[in-house]
Design an enzyme around this catalytic site. Structure first.
Site, PDB file in Angstrom:
ATOM      1  N   PHE A  25      12.947   3.130   0.451  1.00  0.00           N
ATOM      2  CA  PHE A  25      14.407   3.012   0.601  1.00  0.00           C
ATOM      3  C   PHE A  25      15.046   2.629  -0.742  1.00  0.00           C
ATOM      4  CE2 PHE A  25      18.506   1.845   1.876  1.00  0.00           C
ATOM      5  CZ  PHE A  25      18.750   0.475   1.747  1.00  0.00           C
ATOM      6  N   ILE A  26      14.672   1.474  -1.287  1.00  0.00           N
ATOM      7  CA  ILE A  26      15.283   1.033  -2.552  1.00  0.00           C
ATOM      8  C   ILE A  26      14.898   1.974  -3.684  1.00  0.00           C
ATOM      9  CG2 ILE A  26      15.312  -0.789  -4.305  1.00  0.00           C
ATOM     10  CD1 ILE A  26      15.054  -2.849  -2.096  1.00  0.00           C
ATOM     11  N   ASP A  46       3.918   6.617  -5.440  1.00  0.00           N
ATOM     12  CA  ASP A  46       4.025   6.243  -4.031  1.00  0.00           C
ATOM     13  C   ASP A  46       3.029   7.098  -3.250  1.00  0.00           C
ATOM     14  OD1 ASP A  46       6.811   4.897  -2.317  1.00  0.00           O
ATOM     15  OD2 ASP A  46       4.995   5.595  -1.320  1.00  0.00           O
ATOM     16  N   ASN A  73      -2.181   5.539  -4.053  1.00  0.00           N
ATOM     17  CA  ASN A  73      -2.167   4.263  -3.349  1.00  0.00           C
ATOM     18  C   ASN A  73      -2.678   3.209  -4.322  1.00  0.00           C
ATOM     19  OD1 ASN A  73      -2.888   2.001  -1.826  1.00  0.00           O
ATOM     20  ND2 ASN A  73      -3.056   3.252   0.039  1.00  0.00           N
ATOM     21  N   ILE A  74      -1.847   2.215  -4.630  1.00  0.00           N
ATOM     22  CA  ILE A  74      -2.232   1.270  -5.710  1.00  0.00           C
ATOM     23  C   ILE A  74      -3.421   0.405  -5.290  1.00  0.00           C
ATOM     24  CG2 ILE A  74       0.042   1.172  -6.797  1.00  0.00           C
ATOM     25  CD1 ILE A  74       0.408  -1.607  -5.494  1.00  0.00           C
ATOM     26  N   ARG A 179       4.665 -14.763  11.355  1.00  0.00           N
ATOM     27  CA  ARG A 179       5.785 -14.098  10.728  1.00  0.00           C
ATOM     28  C   ARG A 179       5.878 -14.413   9.245  1.00  0.00           C
ATOM     29  NH1 ARG A 179      11.471 -13.048  10.778  1.00  0.00           N
ATOM     30  NH2 ARG A 179      11.779 -11.925   8.859  1.00  0.00           N
ATOM     31  N   TYR A 182       4.220 -12.798   5.319  1.00  0.00           N
ATOM     32  CA  TYR A 182       4.892 -11.976   4.296  1.00  0.00           C
ATOM     33  C   TYR A 182       5.563 -12.864   3.242  1.00  0.00           C
ATOM     34  CZ  TYR A 182       8.953  -9.137   2.669  1.00  0.00           C
ATOM     35  OH  TYR A 182       9.930  -8.501   1.933  1.00  0.00           O
ATOM     36  N   ASN A 211      18.825  -8.716   2.290  1.00  0.00           N
ATOM     37  CA  ASN A 211      19.194  -7.682   3.259  1.00  0.00           C
ATOM     38  C   ASN A 211      20.047  -6.569   2.670  1.00  0.00           C
ATOM     39  OD1 ASN A 211      18.597 -10.293   4.963  1.00  0.00           O
ATOM     40  ND2 ASN A 211      18.232  -8.520   6.283  1.00  0.00           N
ATOM     41  N   ARG A 232      13.446  -2.235  10.569  1.00  0.00           N
ATOM     42  CA  ARG A 232      14.342  -3.372  10.411  1.00  0.00           C
ATOM     43  C   ARG A 232      15.635  -3.142  11.197  1.00  0.00           C
ATOM     44  NH1 ARG A 232      13.103  -3.590   3.969  1.00  0.00           N
ATOM     45  NH2 ARG A 232      13.018  -1.339   4.402  1.00  0.00           N
TER      46      ARG A 232
END
Ligand SMILES: NC(=O)c1ccc[n+]([C@@H]2O[C@H](COP(=O)([O-])OP(=O)(O)OC[C@H]3O[C@@H](n4cnc5c(N)ncnc54)[C@H](O)[C@@H]3O)[C@@H](O)[C@H]2O)c1
Ligand SMILES: O=C(O)[C@H]1O[C@H](OP(=O)(O)OP(=O)(O)OC[C@H]2O[C@@H](n3ccc(=O)[nH]c3=O)[C@H](O)[C@@H]2O)[C@H](O)[C@@H](O)[C@@H]1O
Length: 386
Positions: A25-26, A46, A73-74, A179, A182, A211, A232
């Protein structure tokens, strides 16, 4: 293209940028900006490229040759160090960063956000290359105010909720609340990068996005992502609106968030890229303190905007409350409030967000409706019993 000038009036030399996670996305918005407005080159790394396909072909594009995609894939690719050495600057965006994964895939989450980032930091440090690393506002966890009695007037005191890079603590739930796998992994990679800076002179910038939302965020389950996937909140609510389902408010949607338009946020990243003397050694909040809503208010606003954008009347009952256990499973926990302090980014880069929440939702839901409405309608047509 006219020579670009930095914030101190100096000409900006064209650079090569190794962007890890460029297909996300970014990354896709950052690649668009770099291609359209700068002379810089991008090595786009990517495992996926669907969100940047429009930048890679056809060969008639004006920037052809300035962006090269490397599918890798890193976790295990010997090409990584060579690509970092070819660039002046590396930007690491690669991560598992959807909360539905944090308590259900905690090992993958920790490996992705800490272990897999280690070689990137090491290669930059060993080869004396700049690193811009994407962390998260989630490293602040919960506010100090959230531990005060519900009716304490101090909850209204900014000292108890404003999140400041160089003074605020990181406050997570217990280990059972997975949760936080991350945010804790992100915190530790931040501490490692900071230590590489202090001990080995690594030139680093750490970004804490608050966000960021906009077109191409995550996926719509059953259309361009798995039907059982949980993206999200923007894509969750977008999916509900497209399918004319009630929006699910986890634990009543009382948590608060500040949302910033992806296009405003990308301006901040470009300032970091092109002003190393002002960005190196800093951690930056990048958010919009003026766009604070509860999740319930977000759902109500998105319902209004979608009715306008789609021309369809909203549901009688547009929302429904669900428990976090039901929606996310065991081990979920949440940040109560995320207000970024803007002092450092204002002082170093003179950046401020511009777009209101209503306006950014209007352009984003216009994109989602245009992109997905037809496909959703087709997918919902009941197959004729054969
Ligand atoms: N979007 C936000 O508001 C936000 C907020 C806080 C932090 N962040 C951080 O910003 C970064 C980018 O977020 P995004 O919203 O673009 O997420 P995204 O999931 O859209 O992009 C992440 C990209 O990284 C790639 N990737 C993941 N693991 C990889 C690997 N091992 N090798 C190669 N590529 C890999 C994915 O394929 C994906 O394209 C992440 O580090 C995330 O934690 C984002
Ligand atoms: O985007 C960010 O700045 C950071 O925060 C996000 O975490 P969060 O904001 O909790 O992610 P969402 O999944 O968007 O959830 C936001 C809120 O909406 C709620 N929610 C989500 C989805 C839904 O259908 N209903 C609902 O009420 C969640 O419980 C949460 O309170 C993610 O961790 C990362 O993208 C990133 O690190």
């Amino acid at each position: 293209m006219t020579t670009r000038i930095d914030l101190d009036g100096r000409p900006i030399k064209p650079m090569t940028i190794c962007m890890i996670g460029a297909g996300g996305f970014i990354g896709s918005h950052l690649c668009e900006k770099l291609m359209a407005e700068t002379p810089h080159k991008v090595l786009a790394l990517d495992v996926y490229s669907d969100k940047i396909k429009h930048l890679l072909e056809p060969d008639s594009l004006p920037w052809v040759g300035r962006i090269v995609f490397h599918r890798l894939n890193i976790k295990h690719d010997s090409r990584l160090e060579g690509l970092i050495k070819m660039a002046d600057l590396s930007i690491n965006l690669a991560a598992i960063c959807t909360p539905a994964d944090y308590n259900t895939r905690p090992l993958d989450t920790i490996y992705s956000n800490f272990i897999d980032a280690l070689p990137v930091v090491k290669y930059c440090s060993d080869n004396n290359k700049r690193l811009i690393h994407f962390s998260t506002c989630e490293v602040y966890g919960k506010t100090i105010g959230s531990f005060l009695p519900k009716d304490s007037p101090l909850r209204k005191d900014p000292a108890y909720y404003v999140l400041k890079e160089d003074t605020s603590p990181c406050i997570f739930g217990s280990i059972q609340k997975q949760r936080w796998s991350y945010a804790c992994a992100k915190q530790l990679i931040e501490r490692l990068i900071y230590a590489e800076g202090a001990e080995n002179g690594l030139d680093f910038t750490i970004v804490r996005p608050f966000n960021w939302i906009g077109p191409r965020m995550d996926f719509i389950p059953g259309i361009d992502g798995p039907i059982e996937g949980v993206p999200r909140v923007l894509a969750c609510f977008g999916n509900n609106l497209l399918r004319r389902e009630p929006l699910k408010l986890v634990d009543g949607g009382e948590s608060q968030r500040t949302f910033v338009y992806i296009k405003d946020a990308i301006e901040a990243v470009l300032l970091m890229i092109e002003n190393p003397d002002r960005a190196n050694g800093h951690i930056f909040n990048v958010g919009n303190p003026n766009n604070e809503v509860t999740v319930r208010q977000l759902a109500e606003m998105m319902t209004k905007v979608y009715a306008k954008v789609s021309g369809e009347p909203s549901l009688e009952s547009p929302t429904i409350d669900v428990s976090s256990k039901e929606f996310y499973g065991e081990g979920y926990d949440d940040s109560d409030k995320r207000i970024p302090d803007m002092t450092i980014i204002n002082r170093q880069l003179g950046w401020n967000p511009k777009t209101s929440l209503w306006d950014l939702l209007e352009s984003t839901l216009t994109y989602q409706h245009r992109t997905y409405a037809e496909a959703i309608k087709k997918s919902m047509v009941k197959p004729i019993a054969s």
